[in-house]
Design a protein around this motif. Structure first.
Motif, PDB file in Angstrom:
ATOM      1  N   PRO A  64      28.470  44.205  36.421  1.00  0.00           N
ATOM      2  CA  PRO A  64      28.878  43.003  37.371  1.00  0.00           C
ATOM      3  C   PRO A  64      30.149  43.517  38.345  1.00  0.00           C
ATOM      4  O   PRO A  64      30.956  44.121  37.664  1.00  0.00           O
ATOM      5  CB  PRO A  64      29.189  41.886  36.584  1.00  0.00           C
ATOM      6  CG  PRO A  64      29.174  42.200  35.116  1.00  0.00           C
ATOM      7  CD  PRO A  64      28.751  43.713  34.952  1.00  0.00           C
ATOM      8  N   ARG A  65      29.817  42.913  39.443  1.00  0.00           N
ATOM      9  CA  ARG A  65      31.160  43.362  40.214  1.00  0.00           C
ATOM     10  C   ARG A  65      31.965  42.042  40.384  1.00  0.00           C
ATOM     11  O   ARG A  65      31.374  40.881  40.673  1.00  0.00           O
ATOM     12  CB  ARG A  65      30.830  43.580  41.844  1.00  0.00           C
ATOM     13  CG  ARG A  65      30.351  45.092  42.026  1.00  0.00           C
ATOM     14  CD  ARG A  65      30.166  45.160  43.454  1.00  0.00           C
ATOM     15  NE  ARG A  65      29.961  46.607  43.963  1.00  0.00           N
ATOM     16  CZ  ARG A  65      29.776  46.939  45.136  1.00  0.00           C
ATOM     17  NH1 ARG A  65      29.767  46.150  46.142  1.00  0.00           N
ATOM     18  NH2 ARG A  65      29.865  48.260  45.211  1.00  0.00           N
ATOM     19  N   PRO A  66      33.341  41.991  39.832  1.00  0.00           N
ATOM     20  CA  PRO A  66      33.911  40.743  39.801  1.00  0.00           C
ATOM     21  C   PRO A  66      34.329  40.096  41.280  1.00  0.00           C
ATOM     22  O   PRO A  66      34.453  41.070  42.148  1.00  0.00           O
ATOM     23  CB  PRO A  66      35.259  41.320  39.101  1.00  0.00           C
ATOM     24  CG  PRO A  66      35.425  42.688  39.373  1.00  0.00           C
ATOM     25  CD  PRO A  66      34.009  43.222  39.373  1.00  0.00           C
ATOM     26  N   ARG A  67      34.086  39.009  41.266  1.00  0.00           N
ATOM     27  CA  ARG A  67      34.336  38.212  42.624  1.00  0.00           C
ATOM     28  C   ARG A  67      35.820  37.905  42.666  1.00  0.00           C
ATOM     29  O   ARG A  67      36.646  38.007  41.747  1.00  0.00           O
ATOM     30  CB  ARG A  67      33.736  37.079  42.710  1.00  0.00           C
ATOM     31  CG  ARG A  67      32.206  37.313  42.916  1.00  0.00           C
ATOM     32  CD  ARG A  67      31.081  35.924  42.858  1.00  0.00           C
ATOM     33  NE  ARG A  67      30.078  36.135  42.996  1.00  0.00           N
ATOM     34  CZ  ARG A  67      28.888  35.343  42.908  1.00  0.00           C
ATOM     35  NH1 ARG A  67      29.271  34.122  42.622  1.00  0.00           N
ATOM     36  NH2 ARG A  67      27.502  35.788  42.864  1.00  0.00           N
TER      37      ARG A  67
ATOM     38  N   LEU B 252      36.823  41.468  35.357  1.00  0.00           N
ATOM     39  CA  LEU B 252      35.752  42.274  34.575  1.00  0.00           C
ATOM     40  C   LEU B 252      36.284  42.639  33.121  1.00  0.00           C
ATOM     41  O   LEU B 252      37.174  43.264  32.839  1.00  0.00           O
ATOM     42  CB  LEU B 252      35.446  43.491  35.211  1.00  0.00           C
ATOM     43  CG  LEU B 252      34.394  44.372  34.689  1.00  0.00           C
ATOM     44  CD1 LEU B 252      32.971  43.692  34.730  1.00  0.00           C
ATOM     45  CD2 LEU B 252      34.128  45.614  35.565  1.00  0.00           C
TER      46      LEU B 252
ATOM     47  N   VAL C 185      38.686  45.452  34.926  1.00  0.00           N
ATOM     48  CA  VAL C 185      39.630  44.903  36.528  1.00  0.00           C
ATOM     49  C   VAL C 185      40.123  43.849  36.288  1.00  0.00           C
ATOM     50  O   VAL C 185      39.340  42.777  35.957  1.00  0.00           O
ATOM     51  CB  VAL C 185      38.381  45.067  37.587  1.00  0.00           C
ATOM     52  CG1 VAL C 185      39.007  44.632  38.822  1.00  0.00           C
ATOM     53  CG2 VAL C 185      37.508  46.333  37.641  1.00  0.00           C
TER      54      VAL C 185
ATOM     55  N   TYR D 154      29.347  44.308  29.719  1.00  0.00           N
ATOM     56  CA  TYR D 154      30.326  43.832  30.543  1.00  0.00           C
ATOM     57  C   TYR D 154      29.941  42.486  31.159  1.00  0.00           C
ATOM     58  O   TYR D 154      28.834  42.215  31.486  1.00  0.00           O
ATOM     59  CB  TYR D 154      30.355  44.879  31.766  1.00  0.00           C
ATOM     60  CG  TYR D 154      30.692  46.258  31.519  1.00  0.00           C
ATOM     61  CD1 TYR D 154      32.066  46.738  31.524  1.00  0.00           C
ATOM     62  CD2 TYR D 154      29.933  47.288  31.000  1.00  0.00           C
ATOM     63  CE1 TYR D 154      32.591  48.113  31.297  1.00  0.00           C
ATOM     64  CE2 TYR D 154      30.113  48.494  30.653  1.00  0.00           C
ATOM     65  CZ  TYR D 154      31.540  48.611  30.634  1.00  0.00           C
ATOM     66  OH  TYR D 154      32.162  50.049  30.296  1.00  0.00           O
TER      67      TYR D 154
ATOM     68  N   ALA E 254      31.709  39.401  33.924  1.00  0.00           N
ATOM     69  CA  ALA E 254      32.975  39.047  34.915  1.00  0.00           C
ATOM     70  C   ALA E 254      32.941  37.610  34.853  1.00  0.00           C
ATOM     71  O   ALA E 254      32.160  36.800  34.611  1.00  0.00           O
ATOM     72  CB  ALA E 254      32.479  39.276  36.521  1.00  0.00           C
TER      73      ALA E 254
END
Length: 293
Positions: A7-10, A15, A57, A82, A84
């Motif tokens: 996932p891409r952290p907002r 992360l 992250v 993983y 987020a």
């Protein structure tokens, strides 16, 4: 098990590479469809409420490589490699705790909220903990003693030794409780037979419930609602959604040696179904933990 992209952290998210999660009763009920009015009817469901892992992250006060613990808020899905997570639902793991032992503790935030915030447990009061060796109950026994209460723990006969080790003044078999007397505070982690346990409250007693009867949900929730507004011998029901300050407080109790982790069994992520079955079978001594490589 399914796979997907990392996932891409907002903005405002961290992360985390997950190292361990625990198995909780609420996710068992959600996964099996027993909470459809709250969960919706789309299945299968993701599982995992809490987590321990390494920051990949970071944002704000969280830097890459740090070990953190926390939860996913009002959604599930922490049982993954993983995740987020909103930064406000995370805090740093106390020094000296490895991921598996740390994962046995996040449910303790529920015990803190129940005893300190909801019931305002005071020194010298009598506290009854139902499910005293479960994931919330085993922390509540330790915390109740630290807060100066006289603690009685109900558990299965096979687990009474652990109730005593946790510091309870009395350890009683829930199948043959006898005359329990009266209590100032009752922490109910079971959800059944609520009227019978409410009758054990002293005139100014308070009961805090974190579960309801899944076999009779309407009746059970109705009973909780009907007695929530009483000025005496009341019952409060809540579902935890801890944020960073609560995890930080849990960490202080742990660092002080007041609360210690209790791990029942550890399963690899590939055997998470077996971990769920183990909790469903009951008789758990602390927390069942799922470890990730």
């Amino acid at each position: 098990m399914t796979t997907g992209p990392v996932p891409r952290p907002r903005p405002g998210e961290v992360l985390v590479r997950v190292r361990a999660v625990s198995v909780n009763g609420g996710e068992l009920a959600m996964r099996t469809g027993r909470l459809r009015p709250f969960s919706g009817r789309r299945f299968p469901k993701r599982v995992g409420i809490d987590l321990v892992g390494e920051v990949v992250v970071g944002t704000g006060r969280f830097a890459a490589g740090e070990l953190v613990w926390g939860g996913t808020g009002r959604r599930m899905g922490s049982a993954a490699e993983y995740v987020a997570v909103r930064a406000e639902h995370l805090d740093h793991v106390p020094a000296g705790l490895d991921p598996v032992r740390a994962a046995a503790l996040p449910a303790g935030t529920t015990a803190i909220t129940a005893l300190r915030d909801k019931a305002t447990l005071a020194p010298g009061e009598r506290l009854l903990v139902r499910g005293a060796t479960g994931g919330v109950g085993y922390v509540a026994v330790q915390l109740g003693k630290a807060m100066g209460a006289h603690v009685t723990g109900l558990a299965s006969a096979a687990n009474l030794d652990l109730v005593t080790e946790l510091g309870a003044d009395e350890a009683i078999d829930y199948r043959a409780p006898g005359d329990l007397g009266r209590f100032d505070v009752i922490l109910d982690t079971v959800g059944t037979d609520l009227p019978a346990f409410r009758r054990l409250l002293a005139p100014r007693g308070r009961m805090v419930a974190i579960a309801f009867d899944l076999e009779r949900p309407v009746r059970s929730l109705g009973y909780l609602a009907a007695h929530a507004m009483h000025r005496t011998r009341w019952i409060r029901f809540f579902s935890g959604n801890p944020t960073a300050p609560l995890f930080a407080e849990l960490g202080r109790w742990v660092a002080a040696g007041v609360i210690r982790p209790q791990v029942d069994r550890v399963f690899p992520l590939a055997d998470i179904a077996a971990a769920h079955r183990a909790l469903e079978q009951g008789g758990v001594r602390g927390k069942i933990v799922v470890e990730l490589p």
